[in-house]
Design an enzyme around this catalytic site. Sequence first.
Site, PDB file in Angstrom:
ATOM      1  N   SER A 259      -1.797   7.566   5.741  1.00 44.01           N
ATOM      2  CA  SER A 259      -2.947   6.698   5.519  1.00 44.01           C
ATOM      3  C   SER A 259      -3.968   7.413   4.632  1.00 44.01           C
ATOM      4  O   SER A 259      -3.645   7.838   3.528  1.00 44.01           O
ATOM      5  CB  SER A 259      -3.530   6.244   6.856  1.00 44.01           C
TER       6      SER A 259
ATOM      7  N   HIS B  43       1.560  -0.537  10.364  1.00 46.04           N
ATOM      8  CA  HIS B  43       0.907   0.626   9.749  1.00 46.04           C
ATOM      9  C   HIS B  43       1.233   1.903  10.513  1.00 46.04           C
ATOM     10  O   HIS B  43       1.506   2.945   9.911  1.00 46.04           O
ATOM     11  CB  HIS B  43      -0.602   0.397   9.710  1.00 46.04           C
TER      12      HIS B  43
ATOM     13  N   ASP C  36       2.776  -4.052   7.485  1.00 44.35           N
ATOM     14  CA  ASP C  36       1.554  -3.259   7.571  1.00 44.35           C
ATOM     15  C   ASP C  36       0.364  -4.149   7.237  1.00 44.35           C
ATOM     16  O   ASP C  36       0.175  -4.540   6.083  1.00 44.35           O
ATOM     17  CB  ASP C  36       1.648  -2.085   6.588  1.00 44.35           C
TER      18      ASP C  36
END
Length: 277
Positions: free
Chosen positions: A103, A256, A227
Site C-alpha cells: 500500500s 486490498h 481491491d
Amino acid sequence: MPANAITRPNFVTTRDGVELFYRDWGTGRPIVFVGSYSLPSDMWAYQMLPLTRAGFRCVAFDRRGHGRSSDPGRGYDYDTLADDIAAVIESLDLRDVTLVGYSMGGAETVRHVTRHGTARVARLVLIAATLPMLAQTPDNPDGIERAHVDAFQRDLATDYPRWLAENARPFAGPDVSEAIIEWICEMALRTSPLALHECYETINGGDFRAELAALGLPTLVVQGDDDVSNPLELTSRRTAALVPNARLVVYEGAPHGVFLSHTERLNADIRRFASEA
C-alpha cells in the site's frame, strides 16, 4: 546531525532524532518489509515467520508515528519516509535486499530506490501499492476526487473507530476471521492521529509516474482484483505498465488486504521472487 545508528536494542535512531522500532528475524538473504498506512510492523507476522523458517532474514519496522516508533509530529513526506527505510537498511548493513512494500509502503520503497540507489537493494515487491498516482488531475482524470480525501479526513478527525469498524471487512475480505479483523483495528487505533492525517495527504499527493518508468530493478507487482481501496486498474495495472520488465500477478477475488486473505499464496510468491539471482 549524527549518522543513523542502532542506539538501543531493536531501535534505529535516524539523523533527525526519530527512533524507529524494528524486528530482525533469521539469517540468509534479507527481505525488508515496509508496511501499510496506519499499521505497524506486526502486520507482517504471517509473512515474516514462514519466510524466516524458509531461510530468509526478515526485517520490518514501524513507520514514524506508528507502533513503537517515535511520534515526532513531522517527517511524513515521501523523501523523509524513504530516508527512514535507508536508516534501517544501512544501520543493519543489509545488502542484496528484497524490498517489499505494501500500500503506502510500496510508494515509499520506490522513493527509497530513486533517492538512495540500488547498491543495497536488488529487487522490489509492490503489493497493492498506492502507485503510480491516486489524485484526480487533468492528466489523471480517473483518479480519486479531492472530495473523497476530505471526507476521510473528516472521519479521521471525528470518529475514526467507526470508520475502521465499517471498512475493516471490505479491507480484509470475507474469509478472514473476526479475531484478525479486531487485531488489525486495534493496531490501527494505536497510530498517531497526526501521522494518519499527514500520511494520507502524502499518499494522495504522490506522483510516481516518472520514477516508475526509470526503475531498473526486477519488480514483482501483486494485487487483488477486488481491491476497493486501491482499484487495480488505477494502481497496479498502470504501475506494471510503467516499470520496465515488471511482472504483474493478479489475485482473483482478493481484497486490498491480500497479506491477510491470501497469505500462503503471497508468501510463496515473495519466496520465489526473493530467491531469484
